[in-house]
Every structure is written in C-alpha cells, then in structure tokens.
Scaffold this motif. Sequence first.
Motif, PDB file in Angstrom:
ATOM      1  N   LYS A 236      -6.488   1.099  -4.179  1.00 51.03           N
ATOM      2  CA  LYS A 236      -6.203   1.906  -5.116  1.00 51.03           C
ATOM      3  C   LYS A 236      -4.963   2.709  -5.187  1.00 51.03           C
ATOM      4  O   LYS A 236      -4.525   2.678  -6.519  1.00 51.03           O
ATOM      5  CB  LYS A 236      -7.559   3.084  -5.190  1.00 51.03           C
ATOM      6  CG  LYS A 236      -7.544   3.853  -6.345  1.00 51.03           C
ATOM      7  CD  LYS A 236      -8.830   4.949  -6.264  1.00 51.03           C
ATOM      8  CE  LYS A 236      -9.098   5.739  -7.473  1.00 51.03           C
ATOM      9  NZ  LYS A 236     -10.421   6.540  -7.165  1.00 51.03           N
ATOM     10  N   ALA A 237      -4.391   2.931  -4.119  1.00 56.41           N
ATOM     11  CA  ALA A 237      -3.225   3.791  -4.333  1.00 56.41           C
ATOM     12  C   ALA A 237      -2.227   2.589  -4.998  1.00 56.41           C
ATOM     13  O   ALA A 237      -1.286   3.258  -5.724  1.00 56.41           O
ATOM     14  CB  ALA A 237      -2.947   4.161  -3.137  1.00 56.41           C
ATOM     15  N   THR A 238      -2.014   1.496  -4.720  1.00 52.47           N
ATOM     16  CA  THR A 238      -1.109   0.511  -5.118  1.00 52.47           C
ATOM     17  C   THR A 238      -1.273   0.380  -6.561  1.00 52.47           C
ATOM     18  O   THR A 238      -0.365   0.665  -7.361  1.00 52.47           O
ATOM     19  CB  THR A 238      -1.405  -1.096  -4.374  1.00 52.47           C
ATOM     20  OG1 THR A 238      -1.163  -0.927  -2.962  1.00 52.47           O
ATOM     21  CG2 THR A 238      -0.315  -1.858  -5.108  1.00 52.47           C
ATOM     22  N   TYR A 239      -2.528   0.121  -7.081  1.00 55.26           N
ATOM     23  CA  TYR A 239      -2.698  -0.039  -8.557  1.00 55.26           C
ATOM     24  C   TYR A 239      -2.558   1.437  -9.351  1.00 55.26           C
ATOM     25  O   TYR A 239      -1.889   1.276 -10.477  1.00 55.26           O
ATOM     26  CB  TYR A 239      -4.055  -0.331  -8.872  1.00 55.26           C
ATOM     27  CG  TYR A 239      -4.124  -1.929  -8.453  1.00 55.26           C
ATOM     28  CD1 TYR A 239      -3.553  -3.067  -9.088  1.00 55.26           C
ATOM     29  CD2 TYR A 239      -5.422  -2.330  -7.446  1.00 55.26           C
ATOM     30  CE1 TYR A 239      -3.676  -4.366  -8.369  1.00 55.26           C
ATOM     31  CE2 TYR A 239      -5.613  -3.551  -7.094  1.00 55.26           C
ATOM     32  CZ  TYR A 239      -4.730  -4.502  -7.540  1.00 55.26           C
ATOM     33  OH  TYR A 239      -4.928  -5.698  -7.036  1.00 55.26           O
TER      34      TYR A 239
ATOM     35  N   PRO B 242       0.732  -1.233  -0.027  1.00 53.28           N
ATOM     36  CA  PRO B 242      -0.036  -0.038   0.137  1.00 53.28           C
ATOM     37  C   PRO B 242       0.751   1.271  -0.113  1.00 53.28           C
ATOM     38  O   PRO B 242       0.263   2.348  -0.712  1.00 53.28           O
ATOM     39  CB  PRO B 242      -0.928  -0.044   1.285  1.00 53.28           C
ATOM     40  CG  PRO B 242      -0.945  -1.501   1.433  1.00 53.28           C
ATOM     41  CD  PRO B 242       0.308  -2.132   1.078  1.00 53.28           C
ATOM     42  N   ALA B 243       1.933   1.238   0.432  1.00 53.03           N
ATOM     43  CA  ALA B 243       2.977   2.395   0.476  1.00 53.03           C
ATOM     44  C   ALA B 243       4.132   2.081  -0.005  1.00 53.03           C
ATOM     45  O   ALA B 243       4.827   0.721   0.353  1.00 53.03           O
ATOM     46  CB  ALA B 243       2.790   2.947   1.940  1.00 53.03           C
ATOM     47  N   PRO B 244       4.976   2.879  -0.794  1.00 55.38           N
ATOM     48  CA  PRO B 244       6.056   2.531  -1.366  1.00 55.38           C
ATOM     49  C   PRO B 244       7.451   2.083  -0.396  1.00 55.38           C
ATOM     50  O   PRO B 244       8.134   1.282  -0.735  1.00 55.38           O
ATOM     51  CB  PRO B 244       6.773   3.467  -2.233  1.00 55.38           C
ATOM     52  CG  PRO B 244       5.700   4.627  -1.665  1.00 55.38           C
ATOM     53  CD  PRO B 244       4.587   4.426  -1.026  1.00 55.38           C
ATOM     54  N   GLU B 245       7.309   2.553   0.888  1.00 52.84           N
ATOM     55  CA  GLU B 245       8.405   2.218   1.928  1.00 52.84           C
ATOM     56  C   GLU B 245       8.243   1.089   2.703  1.00 52.84           C
ATOM     57  O   GLU B 245       9.131   0.587   3.107  1.00 52.84           O
ATOM     58  CB  GLU B 245       8.525   3.401   2.593  1.00 52.84           C
ATOM     59  CG  GLU B 245       7.320   3.559   3.739  1.00 52.84           C
ATOM     60  CD  GLU B 245       6.114   4.407   3.380  1.00 52.84           C
ATOM     61  OE1 GLU B 245       5.113   4.978   4.034  1.00 52.84           O
ATOM     62  OE2 GLU B 245       6.107   4.619   2.178  1.00 52.84           O
TER      63      GLU B 245
END
Length: 265
Positions: free
Chosen positions: A62-65, A18-21
């Motif tokens: 949604k943010a992942t896609y 879900p978040a890039p880190e």
Amino acid sequence: MNSSHLSLLQLTDLHILPAPEITLLGINTEYYFNRVLKHAFTQSIHYDALLISGDLAQSPCKATYQRILHKIEEYHLPTFCLPGNHDDYTLMQDVLETSLVSCKKHVILDPWQLVVLNSQILKSEGGYLEQTELAFLEKCLEENRSLFTLIAMHHNCLPCGSAWLDTMQVKNSDEFLALVARYPNVKVITTGHIHQEMNKKFGEVAVFGTPSTCFQFTQNSTDFAMDTAPPGYRIIQLHDNGEVTSEVHRIDTVLSELEITSEGY
C-alpha cells in the motif's frame, strides 16, 4: 485541450520499492521516477493525460502505491494506470482511485478512445489476454466505430527482438491482433515491459514499446542483459484526423551505479 491533437505522456516500468531509500540492481528507482516526471514537464507541451503502463511496483504494498499517487497528484493531470506482471492489481485499484488518478479501462477523449487491457498472468512474468479482456476490447471497438482508438497494455504483442523478452510477450497475440485487424479505427498500440524503445507497425497500426523510468534492457539480446542507457518516457500525439506521431525522450544521465552484470532481478 489542443484543438488539433491530444498529447499523451506515457511512463512505464517504475519498479518502485516499499521504502524510498531501497535500491534495485543498484538503482534508486523512485529517484529516477521523480526525475523522469520532472523532465517530462520541462517540455513545452500541454499534456492531456498521463498513462502509466504497468510495473508501477516491484514488491507491491500500500505504501508504494500511495507514494506513487502523491507524486502523480503534484502534476494535476488525468492519469490512467494499468497493471504489469509485478503489480498487485486489486491493491492498485484500491489506492489509485481519486478524482484525477484511476485504473479506468475505457476513456473517451473525443475523437479518440483509450482502451486499457490487463495482460497480467498471476505469478508469471509472461502476458496473456483473457477472453474477458478481448470481449471488452471488441465491445469498445464495436460501440465506438467513429472514434480513433489507442490500446494500452503492459506486455508487448509483437516481438521486440530480444529473444529472452519475447518469450514473455502476450501468448495469444495472434488472437488479439486478428481482432485489431477487423477494426480500422485502431490506430496505435502502446506497451511497457521491455524496458526499451520499440517502433513497429502492424498493418497501418503503430505499435510502440517505451523505455523504463529506471534501468533499461539491452536491445536485440539473446539472454538477460542490461545497459546504462538513461531512463525515459514517450510522448504520443493523437491527431484529430487519426494520425499518430510519437517521440521517446530520455533524461541526461548515465546509470553508473547500475549492477550491469546482474543475471536477473
């Protein structure tokens, strides 16, 4: 487009979070997805299309896609995405639908067609092809007998040799392969899920498994096991005479941060 063959780039099992880190088993999956994409485009090859064969997300949102979409769009390549067991297919279809990126199930790239199947079982790691999927495949094969065919799906339809993984292969593989056997225009089946390279044959049909863009599973293992093999991708050349050639490429790194003693994820 190359006059003698089509070049298809296959990526699989991104497991973007879900978040890039955020990391998974010690691995920053998004970092390695970006590195693999960059490496693939350093090859002296013009790609005609990109296929992403499932598990785009680890915990779908949604943010992942959207982040996956934005990264893909940087390369300006027609891209086809299919769901894996970790994906939210409805959300994928909502987000991954642009002029270049889609979840299309049928694509004609004359003299070839790509037929994309959904082998997902909701809330299960295993695979299965619903009768609607098999009927769709047969319709594509019957109506396009003059086109050579590549079939793509997430789960493997032949054993990969790792006992724990092979419990998750397409449950009705026999039914699927019996259908394939009736259509000699099927030349290749390519899959994800197994996080390792596989090169097999079903009659005259090439059957591929492709490394993940993040961590890999140990080949020929009885139980869940990982190794530090580098992330990779597959290049598939679809020749105008129906022949198929393919190579797996890997980035030059060792996943020293991988939590290799983990018992699952």
